[in-house]
Motif scaffolding. Structure first.
Motif, PDB file in Angstrom:
ATOM      1  N   VAL A   1      -2.358 -10.720  12.908  1.00  0.00           N
ATOM      2  CA  VAL A   1      -2.695 -10.798  14.334  1.00  0.00           C
ATOM      3  C   VAL A   1      -2.855  -9.372  14.852  1.00  0.00           C
ATOM      4  O   VAL A   1      -1.941  -8.551  14.715  1.00  0.00           O
ATOM      5  CB  VAL A   1      -1.613 -11.534  15.143  1.00  0.00           C
ATOM      6  N   ILE A   2      -4.017  -9.091  15.437  1.00  0.00           N
ATOM      7  CA  ILE A   2      -4.308  -7.774  16.004  1.00  0.00           C
ATOM      8  C   ILE A   2      -4.563  -7.950  17.491  1.00  0.00           C
ATOM      9  O   ILE A   2      -5.369  -8.788  17.902  1.00  0.00           O
ATOM     10  CB  ILE A   2      -5.532  -7.135  15.327  1.00  0.00           C
ATOM     11  N   VAL A   3      -3.871  -7.158  18.298  1.00  0.00           N
ATOM     12  CA  VAL A   3      -3.951  -7.240  19.752  1.00  0.00           C
ATOM     13  C   VAL A   3      -4.640  -5.980  20.271  1.00  0.00           C
ATOM     14  O   VAL A   3      -4.321  -4.869  19.851  1.00  0.00           O
ATOM     15  CB  VAL A   3      -2.542  -7.352  20.371  1.00  0.00           C
ATOM     16  N   GLN A   4      -5.582  -6.158  21.195  1.00  0.00           N
ATOM     17  CA  GLN A   4      -6.282  -5.019  21.794  1.00  0.00           C
ATOM     18  C   GLN A   4      -6.076  -4.999  23.303  1.00  0.00           C
ATOM     19  O   GLN A   4      -6.133  -6.039  23.966  1.00  0.00           O
ATOM     20  CB  GLN A   4      -7.790  -5.092  21.516  1.00  0.00           C
ATOM     21  N   ASN A   5      -5.894  -3.785  23.830  1.00  0.00           N
ATOM     22  CA  ASN A   5      -5.866  -3.568  25.265  1.00  0.00           C
ATOM     23  C   ASN A   5      -7.150  -2.905  25.752  1.00  0.00           C
ATOM     24  O   ASN A   5      -7.360  -2.763  26.947  1.00  0.00           O
ATOM     25  CB  ASN A   5      -4.666  -2.691  25.639  1.00  0.00           C
ATOM     26  N   THR A   6      -8.005  -2.519  24.807  1.00  0.00           N
ATOM     27  CA  THR A   6      -9.304  -1.939  25.113  1.00  0.00           C
ATOM     28  C   THR A   6     -10.169  -2.027  23.872  1.00  0.00           C
ATOM     29  O   THR A   6      -9.722  -2.467  22.815  1.00  0.00           O
ATOM     30  CB  THR A   6      -9.155  -0.472  25.575  1.00  0.00           C
TER      31      THR A   6
END
Length: 316
Positions: A211-216
């Motif tokens: 799982v990879i989370v991005q804020n931008t």
């Protein structure tokens, strides 16, 4: 205006002479104090103390790890938590980032130049013109992140890179690519994906390998090339998620190829993508590698993610 410059003396792209030039340039515009980090986590303490003392601006010279520490210092200062105004950005020092690391994802995502001298010019222009941007951050349990977080494959890759650097290897795009392929072919359990993503009032997404989370956006850079997983991720929205399901050799090789040669944007039935999410939890059936902003932080079995809107003022 009172400012603190937090310098990582091990920043890879600047010399002592360059740092002296930077200090003189900033002192032409602000009342500057300079502090050098001495250990991991030191930038957090320096930034928190600056916020408590009423500093107006915190400038970092270092890589993404130094920025992450400084941001966590600002966001955990009593000033950020006093609740007297609507958002943390209203009551915290502004942040300015001089790129000094090997990749500088956060600075580049803000549109800053890769060169420290050019970046300093942008900051000085922003201070002169009163220009800033308010951005949102992500929070993973009790720690904030600027651009990315992850459990599983990407965090294990970062762990491999950090181990190589401890053995004296230089951080390069080639090192990251070798670690990415090596982790995929030798370090993944494809038979029993361990991760589940839980959202309020939604059916859990199970059987996830990473799982990879991005804020931008972008997620990262390979040299000059941006790598996109969720191209619509934005500092102005909630969090975006890219999760890979059961990673067969064929599906995984296709995904790695997309990441390496097509600047990302993986697609297919084994890819779960979520956009502009306010809150979710990732649960693992066994401990999994965990990273924030490109730093490996050990193994976790449960991480709660929250989007934090209007968290920080950035000079850019």
């Amino acid at each position: 205006m009172r400012a603190l410059l937090v310098v990582n003396p091990r920043a890879t792209t600047t010399s002592e002479r360059a740092r002296d030039v930077l200090v003189r340039a900033l002192r032409s515009a602000v009342d500057l104090t300079v502090s050098y980090t001495e250990r991991r986590g030191h930038a957090t303490r320096l930034a928190r103390d600056a916020a408590e003392s009423g500093i107006d601006l915190v400038v970092t010279l270092g890589g993404d790890g130094t920025v992450n520490e400084a941001v966590n210092g600002l966001l955990t200062a009593p000033t950020a938590l006093d609740g007297l105004s609507a958002t943390p950005a209203d009551r915290l020092p502004a942040l300015a980032v001089v790129p000094g690391g090997s990749t500088n994802v956060f600075a580049r995502a803000l549109g800053m130049p890769r060169d420290w001298a050019d970046g300093t010019s942008v900051i000085l222009d922003g201070l002169r013109d009163g220009r800033h941007r308010v951005i949102g951050l992500g929070r993973a349990d009790d720690r904030y992140f600027c651009f990315t977080a992850g459990l599983g494959w990407d965090a294990a890759t970062i762990r491999r890179v950090e181990q190589s650097r401890l053995r004296g290897r230089t951080s390069t795009p080639a090192l990251y690519m070798r670690a990415t392929f090596g982790q995929f072919f030798t370090g993944l359990d494809r038979k029993d994906p361990p991760l589940t993503l839980e959202r309020p009032d939604e059916t859990p997404d199970t059987g996830l390998a990473t799982v990879i989370v991005q804020n931008t956006a972008p997620w990262t850079y390979v040299g000059d090339r941006p790598v996109h997983l969720n191209p619509d991720a934005s500092f102005d929205l909630g969090l975006d998620v890219t999760a890979l399901r059961r990673l067969t050799i064929a599906a995984g090789a296709r995904t790695v190829t997309q990441l390496a040669w097509r600047s990302g944007d993986p697609r297919g039935k084994q890819v779960l993508r979520l956009h502009d999410i306010a809150e979710f939890t990732v649960v693992a059936s066994r401990p999994q590698p965990f990273q924030l902003d490109g730093d490996y932080l050990g193994d976790r079995q449960k991480v709660h993610f929250v989007s934090v809107p209007s968290a920080l003022r950035v000079i850019c």
